[in-house]
Design a protein around this motif. Structure first.
Motif, short mmCIF file in Angstrom:
data_model
loop_
_atom_site.label_atom_id
_atom_site.label_comp_id
_atom_site.label_asym_id
_atom_site.label_seq_id
_atom_site.Cartn_x
_atom_site.Cartn_y
_atom_site.Cartn_z
N PHE A 1 -14.96 1.58 12.62
CA PHE A 1 -15.15 2.25 11.21
C PHE A 1 -16.18 1.39 10.57
O PHE A 1 -16.57 -0.05 11.11
CB PHE A 1 -13.88 2.38 10.65
N LYS B 1 -1.61 3.03 -7.62
CA LYS B 1 -1.81 4.34 -7.10
C LYS B 1 -2.04 5.26 -8.38
O LYS B 1 -3.24 5.81 -8.33
CB LYS B 1 -0.61 4.83 -6.40
N LYS C 1 -7.84 5.28 -3.99
CA LYS C 1 -6.62 4.35 -3.91
C LYS C 1 -7.05 3.25 -3.05
O LYS C 1 -7.62 3.49 -1.87
CB LYS C 1 -5.46 5.17 -3.48
N PRO C 2 -6.31 2.25 -3.19
CA PRO C 2 -6.56 1.10 -2.32
C PRO C 2 -5.90 1.20 -1.20
O PRO C 2 -4.80 1.60 -1.01
CB PRO C 2 -5.87 -0.03 -2.85
N VAL C 3 -6.81 0.84 0.10
CA VAL C 3 -6.47 1.30 1.46
C VAL C 3 -6.59 -0.14 2.39
O VAL C 3 -7.25 -0.71 2.10
CB VAL C 3 -7.32 2.31 2.10
N SER C 4 -5.83 0.23 3.37
CA SER C 4 -6.19 -0.77 4.54
C SER C 4 -7.09 -0.05 5.46
O SER C 4 -7.73 1.02 5.23
CB SER C 4 -4.78 -0.93 5.49
N CYS C 5 -7.49 -0.77 6.80
CA CYS C 5 -8.39 0.11 7.46
C CYS C 5 -8.08 1.18 8.38
O CYS C 5 -8.94 1.99 8.72
CB CYS C 5 -9.03 -1.09 8.50
N ILE C 6 -6.68 1.68 8.35
CA ILE C 6 -6.31 2.73 8.81
C ILE C 6 -5.32 3.57 8.10
O ILE C 6 -4.78 3.07 7.03
CB ILE C 6 -5.61 2.58 10.46
N LEU D 1 0.91 -1.24 0.02
CA LEU D 1 0.03 -0.05 -0.14
C LEU D 1 0.75 1.22 0.04
O LEU D 1 2.01 1.11 0.01
CB LEU D 1 -0.95 -0.09 1.20
N ALA E 1 -6.15 8.47 10.25
CA ALA E 1 -5.22 7.60 11.01
C ALA E 1 -3.64 8.12 10.68
O ALA E 1 -2.80 8.24 11.55
CB ALA E 1 -5.30 6.16 10.55
N GLU F 1 -4.55 14.14 -1.38
CA GLU F 1 -3.69 13.36 -2.42
C GLU F 1 -4.10 13.48 -3.85
O GLU F 1 -3.36 12.99 -4.71
CB GLU F 1 -3.49 11.79 -1.96
N THR G 1 -2.89 4.58 5.62
CA THR G 1 -3.63 5.00 4.29
C THR G 1 -4.66 5.79 4.46
O THR G 1 -5.09 6.35 3.34
CB THR G 1 -3.84 3.65 3.53
N LYS G 2 -5.19 5.93 5.64
CA LYS G 2 -6.33 6.86 5.70
C LYS G 2 -5.98 8.16 6.15
O LYS G 2 -5.16 8.23 7.22
CB LYS G 2 -7.53 5.97 6.61
N PRO H 1 -12.32 -5.59 -4.14
CA PRO H 1 -10.79 -4.88 -3.78
C PRO H 1 -9.74 -4.95 -4.88
O PRO H 1 -9.89 -6.24 -5.28
CB PRO H 1 -10.71 -5.35 -2.29
N ASN I 1 6.67 3.12 -11.60
CA ASN I 1 6.71 3.45 -10.05
C ASN I 1 5.52 2.76 -9.15
O ASN I 1 5.89 1.65 -8.72
CB ASN I 1 6.60 4.88 -9.78
N ALA I 2 4.42 3.58 -9.00
CA ALA I 2 3.69 3.04 -8.21
C ALA I 2 2.16 2.85 -8.96
O ALA I 2 1.32 3.59 -9.14
CB ALA I 2 3.11 3.64 -7.04
#
Lengths: 413, 104
Positions: free
Chosen positions: A350, B89, B99-104, A196, A205, B17, A201-202, B62, B85-86
Motif C-alpha cells: 500500500f 472517531k 478517521k485515524p487508521v492503521s495500515c490494514i 483504533l 482489509a 461509515e 481499520t480499512k 497523524p 464514547n469514542a
C-alpha cells in the motif's frame, strides 16, 4: 590537500545502514567523508522480535555486529549523540566529542516508553506486564510464556503511531497457534485491545480479514484509550471508564523518537522530526534529512518503508549536493508480511493513496505471492526475508522486481 | 465505496461509515449537521477542537487521543466530555476528515 565535506548519519539501524551503503557507491570519495554514529555496536533484526517470544527464532537469529554491514570507506563512531546543533551544523556526543557535518541524515528510529502511562512500568512490569518491541522485552516474554499456566492474555496497543502497526495482531495470531500446539488453548483467553476503531481499520482489509479473529477465537476491545494500569487488580483502564482485566498483559507502550531529538528541540510531542512527506527533507533545516521511523510522515514505521524511502532519499541527497531541486518522489509505499499462524501469512502492499488490495506480488499477474490473502507461500516469504534483510537489504543491493514506488499493475482496485 | 449524501442543501461524498472522503466539500454548516447526527451540540470549545484537528490533518500529522490531550486545546478528560464514547472517531467525523487508521 582539498578539504573534504562530511555526510553524517545518526543511527546505524536499518535506515542508517542502508543509507551508508547507498551513498558510498555514488558520492565522490575525494570530496566527501561519510560518517555514521550509533550508541551500540549491535544491529538487531527487529522483525524477529515477534518470533522470539514463541521460540521460533533464537537470540542469534536477530543480532549481528553493526560493523559487518558497513562498507570499509564509511567511518563508524560508536558514541551516543547528545545534541544536534543545527545552526552550527554540529552533533555533540556524550563523551564530549563533536562532529561537524555538511549534510546530516537523522536515522535515530523510534523506541518504546512505558513511563508514558501511569502504572505501566510499575511492580508488575516484566512479571505480568511485558513488551516485545525490545530485545530484552521479547526475551523476558519468552521465559514467561514457556511456563505460563494460562488465563487472560491481553494484547494491547497504547497509542498510534507504533512501529510495525500489524505486529500486535500477528502476536495474537501466533499466540493462538503457540497455545494450541501446547495443548492448552482452552486455558487461554486472548483479547486484543486497540485505541483504533477495530483490529482492521480499512474497508478492504476489514471485509477480507475479519474472519481471522473469529476463526482464532480472539476477542476484541476497540476505541480503548488507556489511562492507567492497575498493578494490584491487574487491569487496564481507559478514559471512558472501560476496564479490561488481565493475567498476562503484552502491551506496545507509547512509541517515541530518540531523546537526542527532544534535547535538540527538533521533534514533535513524540520526538518525531517534522519531515516533508515527498522529499524526506526535514522541516528544520535544508541540509538535514530524515529517514525511517524518526520521521513524522503519515506512513507506517517499518523496515520496508525505510528501504523504499532510502532509494528516494539517496537520489535527493545527490541532488542536494549538485544543488538541484529535490524530487517529491516518496509515495508512502509499504510492503509487509503478516503472520497469521499455523504456517500461513498475508502480504500487504500500500501507499499514501492506496489501501491494501488484493492481487499478485511482486510480478503483476504471476506473483508468486498473493496480496491480502493467507497462504503458505507468504509465510515462507516472511521467513526467507530474514536472509534478504541481512544479505541484500542492509547492503542496498537491489531486490528483484521490488520497486521503491508502489506498482499499480496486477492489483484489483 | 463512496456514496453521495444530502446534508443541509449540500451533496457530500461519504464512505460506508459516514466519514467524508473529500475535505474540500466541508463547511461549518455541514460540520454542525454531522454533529447533530452524532448527538453532539456544538459549543465554542467543540469548534476549537475541530479546528485544531483539521489543522493537524492539513499538515499531514497523524492524530491520536493522547496527542489531542497534549495539544493545549483540551485535556483528555475534557475531550471525552465534549465527544463521549469514542471521541476521536466522532470528532474526526464532524471535522470532515478520515478517521485515524492503521495500515490494514
Amino acid at each position: 590537500m582539498k578539504h573534504k565535506k562530511n555526510i553524517l548519519i545518526l543511527g546505524a539501524g536499518t535506515a542508517g545502514t542502508i543509507m551508508a551503503n547507498q551513498l558510498v557507491k555514488e558520492v565522490d570519495p575525494h570530496s566527501w567523508h561519510i560518517t555514521i554514529a550509533d550508541a551500540t555496536d549491535t544491529h538487531y533484526y527487529q522483525p524477529g522480535f515477534l518470533f522470539l517470544p514463541f521460540g521460533i527464532y533464537d537470540e542469534e537469529d536477530v543480532k549481528k555486529p553493526i560493523r559487518s554491514f558497513l562498507p570499509d570507506e564509511v567511518k563508524f563512531v560508536q558514541e551516543k549523540a547528545s545534541e544536534i546543533k543545527s545552526e552550527e551544523q554540529q552533533v555533540l556526543f556524550e563523551s564530549g566529542k563533536n562532529i561537524h557535518y555538511d549534510i546530516l541524515i537523522i536515522a535515530t528510529g523510534s523506541t518504546i516508553d512505558s513511563s508514558e502511562i501511569e502504572g505501566m512500568n510499575g511492580p508488575e512490569w516484566r512479571k505480568s506486564i511485558f513488551d516485545f518491541y525490545t530485545f530484552e522485552g521479547a526475551k523476558a516474554l519468552r521465559e514467561k510464556l514457556a511456563t505460563w499456566g494460562g488465563g487472560k492474555l491481553v494484547v494491547h496497543i497504547t497509542e498510534m503511531p507504533i512501529k510495525c502497526p500489524v505486529a500486535p495482531l500477528e502476536f495474537s495470531f501466533l499466540a493462538d497457534d503457540f497455545f494450541g500446539k501446547k495443548g492448552m488453548r482452552d486455558k487461554v483467553d486472548i483479547t486484543y485491545v486497540t485505541p483504533l476503531s477495530g483490529a482492521f481499520t480499512k474497508p478492504r482489509a476489514t471485509q477480507k480479514l475479519e474472519y481471522l479473529l473469529k476463526e482464532k477465537n480472539i476477542n476484541i476491545v476497540s476505541d480503548f484509550a488507556i489511562e492507567s494500569v492497575d498493578n494490584e487488580n491487574k487491569s487496564i483502564k481507559d478514559y471512558s471508564g472501560k476496564e479490561v482485566p488481565f493475567d498476562l498483559l503484552v502491551t506496545v507502550p507509547t512509541n517515541k523518537g530518540s531523546q537526542v531529538i527532544e534535547k535538540s528541540g527538533l521533534g514533535d510531542e513524540l520526538n518525531f522530526v517534522p519531515t516533508d512527506k515527498g522529499t524526506l527533507q526535514s522541516k528544520v533545516s535544508p541540509n538535514i534529512f530524515v529517514l525511517g521511523d524518526a520521521t513524522n510522515i503519515p506512513t507506517s514505521k517499518a523496515g520496508s518503508v525505510t528501504h523504499f524511502q532510502a532509494e528516494i532519499l539517496f537520489e535527493n541527497v545527490l541532488r542536494f549536493i549538485r544543488k538541484e531541486e529535490l524530487l517529491p518522489e516518496f509515495d508512502g509505499h509499504a510492503n509487509c508480511f503478516i503472520e497469521t499462524g499455523k504456517g500461513k501469512a498475508l502480504l500487504i502492499d500500500f501507499n499514501y493513496d492506496h489501501e491494501p488490495v488484493e492481487g499478485t506480488f511482486p510480478i503483476a499477474g504471476i506473483g508468486p505471492l498473493r496480496l491480502l490473502k493467507e497462504s503458505r507461500m507468504n509465510h515462507w516469504g516472511k521467513l526467507a526475508f530474514r536472509w534478504v534483510y541481512w544479505n541484500m537489504l542492509l547492503k542496498a543491493r537491489p531486490i528483484p522486481f521490488v520497486k521503491a514506488r508502489m506498482s499499480l499493475a496486477g492489483k484489483n482496485f | 465505496m463512496i456514496m453521495l449524501k444530502e446534508l443541509v442543501g449540500n451533496t457530500i461524498d461519504v464512505n460506508e461509515e459516514g466519514f467524508m472522503t473529500d475535505f474540500t466539500q466541508w463547511n461549518t454548516q455541514i460540520g454542525e449537521a454531522l454533529a447533530t447526527e452524532n448527538e453532539i451540540s456544538m459549543t465554542p470549545k467543540h469548534w476549537e477542537v475541530i479546528t485544531y484537528i483539521q489543522t493537524e490533518y492539513k499538515n499531514n500529522v497523524p492524530l491520536s487521543i493522547r496527542k489531542i490531550g497534549k495539544s493545549g486545546v483540551v485535556d483528555i478528560k475534557e475531550f471525552y466530555t465534549l465527544f463521549p464514547n469514542a471521541p476521536l472517531k466522532t470528532a474526526t467525523k464532524i471535522a470532515g476528515i478520515p478517521k485515524p487508521v492503521s495500515c490494514i
